[in-house]
Design a protein around this motif. Structure first.
Motif: not given
Length: 147
Positions: A13-14, A33-35
């Protein structure tokens, strides 16, 4: 899974950014982190470069980091395994290590040195309380000296 996107490489997720360090068996990358946008350091280890004894030592270190939670010891957030590689998602220390601090600031005032030594002692006490020792202390070791 690691993959390239139009904006760069992705590990789990990175979103992986620039290289921030390297060693004999690993490369450390800055990532977000993407989110959540949380900054992390991702230590990428090529398992083929490690003999069996080093692989066992790595797994032991991972096991220790999973169970130790202290503000003066770097935090392991996640482990991402891929064929031939393991990625350790670690707390990002924006101030760097003690070696970088000394390089940036030159001499260290006594009060600052005292503060750093108290943090180091607190981290070592947690290790000792868990019947662990750190056999490779040096200014480059990432005890969390600066948040």
């Amino acid at each position: 899974m690691a993959q390239a996107t139009g904006r760069g490489r992705v590990v789990g997720d990175y979103l992986v950014g620039g290289q921030i360090g390297s060693g004999s068996f690993s490369v450390v990358w800055h990532a977000r982190h993407r989110v959540h946008g949380t900054q992390v350091a991702i230590k990428e280890i090529v398992m083929g470069r490690l003999n069996k004894k080093l692989q066992e030592s790595l797994m032991s270190e991972v096991s220790i980091l999973k169970r130790i939670n202290h503000p003066n010891i770097i935090r392991l957030h996640d482990i991402i395994e891929m064929p031939g590689k393991i990625h350790l998602v670690l707390e990002y220390c924006k101030g760097g290590d003690l070696s970088m601090y000394i390089t940036r600031n030159g001499s260290v005032h006594e009060a600052t040195a005292k503060h750093f030594m108290q943090q180091l002692a607190a981290g070592l006490k947690v290790l000792r309380d868990n019947n662990l020792i750190h056999r490779d202390l040096k200014p480059q070791v990432q005890f969390i000296l600066f948040g």
